[in-house]
Design a protein around this motif. Sequence first.
Motif, PDB file in Angstrom:
ATOM      1  N   ALA A  83      42.734   8.708   6.162  1.00  0.00           N
ATOM      2  CA  ALA A  83      44.005   9.413   6.370  1.00  0.00           C
ATOM      3  C   ALA A  83      44.095   9.949   7.797  1.00  0.00           C
ATOM      4  CB  ALA A  83      44.152  10.540   5.356  1.00  0.00           C
ATOM      5  N   TYR A  84      42.996  10.472   8.311  1.00  0.00           N
ATOM      6  CA  TYR A  84      42.976  11.004   9.677  1.00  0.00           C
ATOM      7  C   TYR A  84      43.191   9.893  10.706  1.00  0.00           C
ATOM      8  CZ  TYR A  84      41.349  13.231  13.947  1.00  0.00           C
ATOM      9  OH  TYR A  84      41.260  13.699  15.228  1.00  0.00           O
ATOM     10  N   ALA A  85      42.449   8.790  10.566  1.00  0.00           N
ATOM     11  CA  ALA A  85      42.513   7.704  11.547  1.00  0.00           C
ATOM     12  C   ALA A  85      43.850   6.973  11.519  1.00  0.00           C
ATOM     13  CB  ALA A  85      41.369   6.717  11.303  1.00  0.00           C
ATOM     14  N   SER A  86      44.390   6.762  10.326  1.00  0.00           N
ATOM     15  CA  SER A  86      45.617   5.975  10.191  1.00  0.00           C
ATOM     16  C   SER A  86      46.889   6.819  10.226  1.00  0.00           C
ATOM     17  CB  SER A  86      45.585   5.189   8.879  1.00  0.00           C
ATOM     18  OG  SER A  86      45.699   6.079   7.765  1.00  0.00           O
ATOM     19  N   LYS A  87      46.730   8.123  10.112  1.00  0.00           N
ATOM     20  CA  LYS A  87      47.870   9.053  10.010  1.00  0.00           C
ATOM     21  C   LYS A  87      48.703   8.777   8.751  1.00  0.00           C
ATOM     22  CE  LYS A  87      46.875  10.813  14.061  1.00  0.00           C
ATOM     23  NZ  LYS A  87      45.489  11.123  14.049  1.00  0.00           N
ATOM     24  N   ASN A  88      48.037   8.276   7.712  1.00  0.00           N
ATOM     25  CA  ASN A  88      48.664   8.008   6.421  1.00  0.00           C
ATOM     26  C   ASN A  88      48.099   8.938   5.364  1.00  0.00           C
ATOM     27  OD1 ASN A  88      50.384   5.734   6.942  1.00  0.00           O
ATOM     28  ND2 ASN A  88      48.558   4.458   7.076  1.00  0.00           N
ATOM     29  N   TRP A 148      30.955   3.255  -6.240  1.00  0.00           N
ATOM     30  CA  TRP A 148      31.251   2.354  -5.142  1.00  0.00           C
ATOM     31  C   TRP A 148      32.691   1.892  -5.269  1.00  0.00           C
ATOM     32  CZ3 TRP A 148      33.029  -2.628  -5.333  1.00  0.00           C
ATOM     33  CH2 TRP A 148      33.081  -3.320  -4.118  1.00  0.00           C
ATOM     34  N   GLU A 149      33.408   1.868  -4.161  1.00  0.00           N
ATOM     35  CA  GLU A 149      34.775   1.364  -4.145  1.00  0.00           C
ATOM     36  C   GLU A 149      34.881   0.197  -3.185  1.00  0.00           C
ATOM     37  OE1 GLU A 149      37.602   4.408  -3.156  1.00  0.00           O
ATOM     38  OE2 GLU A 149      36.729   5.790  -4.601  1.00  0.00           O
ATOM     39  N   SER A 150      35.718  -0.764  -3.547  1.00  0.00           N
ATOM     40  CA  SER A 150      35.939  -1.892  -2.651  1.00  0.00           C
ATOM     41  C   SER A 150      36.733  -1.432  -1.437  1.00  0.00           C
ATOM     42  CB  SER A 150      36.684  -3.012  -3.380  1.00  0.00           C
ATOM     43  OG  SER A 150      37.928  -2.536  -3.853  1.00  0.00           O
ATOM     44  N   MET A 151      36.482  -2.084  -0.316  1.00  0.00           N
ATOM     45  CA  MET A 151      37.214  -1.770   0.899  1.00  0.00           C
ATOM     46  C   MET A 151      38.548  -2.497   0.857  1.00  0.00           C
ATOM     47  SD  MET A 151      36.635  -2.706   4.881  1.00  0.00           S
ATOM     48  CE  MET A 151      36.897  -4.385   4.465  1.00  0.00           C
ATOM     49  N   ILE A 152      39.585  -1.819   1.314  1.00  0.00           N
ATOM     50  CA  ILE A 152      40.880  -2.455   1.485  1.00  0.00           C
ATOM     51  C   ILE A 152      41.322  -2.222   2.925  1.00  0.00           C
ATOM     52  CG2 ILE A 152      41.555  -2.239  -0.938  1.00  0.00           C
ATOM     53  CD1 ILE A 152      43.327   0.140  -0.120  1.00  0.00           C
ATOM     54  N   ILE A 153      42.242  -3.026   3.384  1.00  0.00           N
ATOM     55  CA  ILE A 153      42.852  -2.810   4.695  1.00  0.00           C
ATOM     56  C   ILE A 153      44.318  -2.502   4.439  1.00  0.00           C
ATOM     57  CG2 ILE A 153      43.456  -3.835   6.916  1.00  0.00           C
ATOM     58  CD1 ILE A 153      40.862  -5.462   6.712  1.00  0.00           C
ATOM     59  N   PHE A 154      44.735  -1.346   4.938  1.00  0.00           N
ATOM     60  CA  PHE A 154      46.119  -0.928   4.793  1.00  0.00           C
ATOM     61  C   PHE A 154      46.598  -0.395   6.131  1.00  0.00           C
ATOM     62  CE2 PHE A 154      49.553   1.967   3.868  1.00  0.00           C
ATOM     63  CZ  PHE A 154      50.324   1.233   2.995  1.00  0.00           C
ATOM     64  N   ASP A 155      47.712  -0.888   6.576  1.00  0.00           N
ATOM     65  CA  ASP A 155      48.282  -0.468   7.855  1.00  0.00           C
ATOM     66  C   ASP A 155      47.287  -0.706   9.000  1.00  0.00           C
ATOM     67  OD1 ASP A 155      50.366   0.465   9.419  1.00  0.00           O
ATOM     68  OD2 ASP A 155      49.850   2.579   9.133  1.00  0.00           O
ATOM     69  N   LYS A 156      46.578  -1.844   8.912  1.00  0.00           N
ATOM     70  CA  LYS A 156      45.607  -2.302   9.916  1.00  0.00           C
ATOM     71  C   LYS A 156      44.351  -1.424  10.017  1.00  0.00           C
ATOM     72  CE  LYS A 156      49.212  -4.444  12.641  1.00  0.00           C
ATOM     73  NZ  LYS A 156      49.921  -4.518  13.906  1.00  0.00           N
ATOM     74  N   PHE A 157      44.143  -0.521   9.067  1.00  0.00           N
ATOM     75  CA  PHE A 157      42.948   0.323   9.057  1.00  0.00           C
ATOM     76  C   PHE A 157      42.125   0.031   7.813  1.00  0.00           C
ATOM     77  CE2 PHE A 157      45.785   2.641  11.818  1.00  0.00           C
ATOM     78  CZ  PHE A 157      44.950   3.195  12.773  1.00  0.00           C
TER      79      PHE A 157
END
Length: 160
Positions: A83-88, A148-157
Amino acid sequence: MKRLILLMLTAIFILSLSACQENEKVNEEDVKAFLKEYKSITHNADGEKDILITLEEVKPYLNDEWYKLNERDRRVNFPNTYAYASKNKVQLNDVRIESLDENTDEEGYKVKYTLLLTIGENNEEVDKGGNMVIIKGGAKGFTITYDWESMIIFDKFQFR
């Protein structure tokens, strides 16, 4: 003779009671409520929550080993870091239990789940899968020994 019969009946009763407890399944709704409560702490994120606060809030949900791992690796802070890095902003809407099975490797239960999240200003709905191992007991009814959670890419992050 009466003592022997009484002793045998007591032993049979104790064995029967133990067998009943071993076959007692956990309620999927209880597991879902537990996961939703826990994941709300970690996944309702705006990028501003201090990791020490998050660690204190999740401590009753984790066994000592998993807590120490999270303390070291800051895994419970991954949503807030995203949330911090993507501002989402990230918001947990619900948890779906995909499967709930006894853990044959060790005591407890294996839980395969999907987090139903809303991310960003446009409130886009995103599914994020994961696996968890829990045992019955503890301050919250269950205790997490693995998550454990799978990684996702959202909004290029990347969102781990």
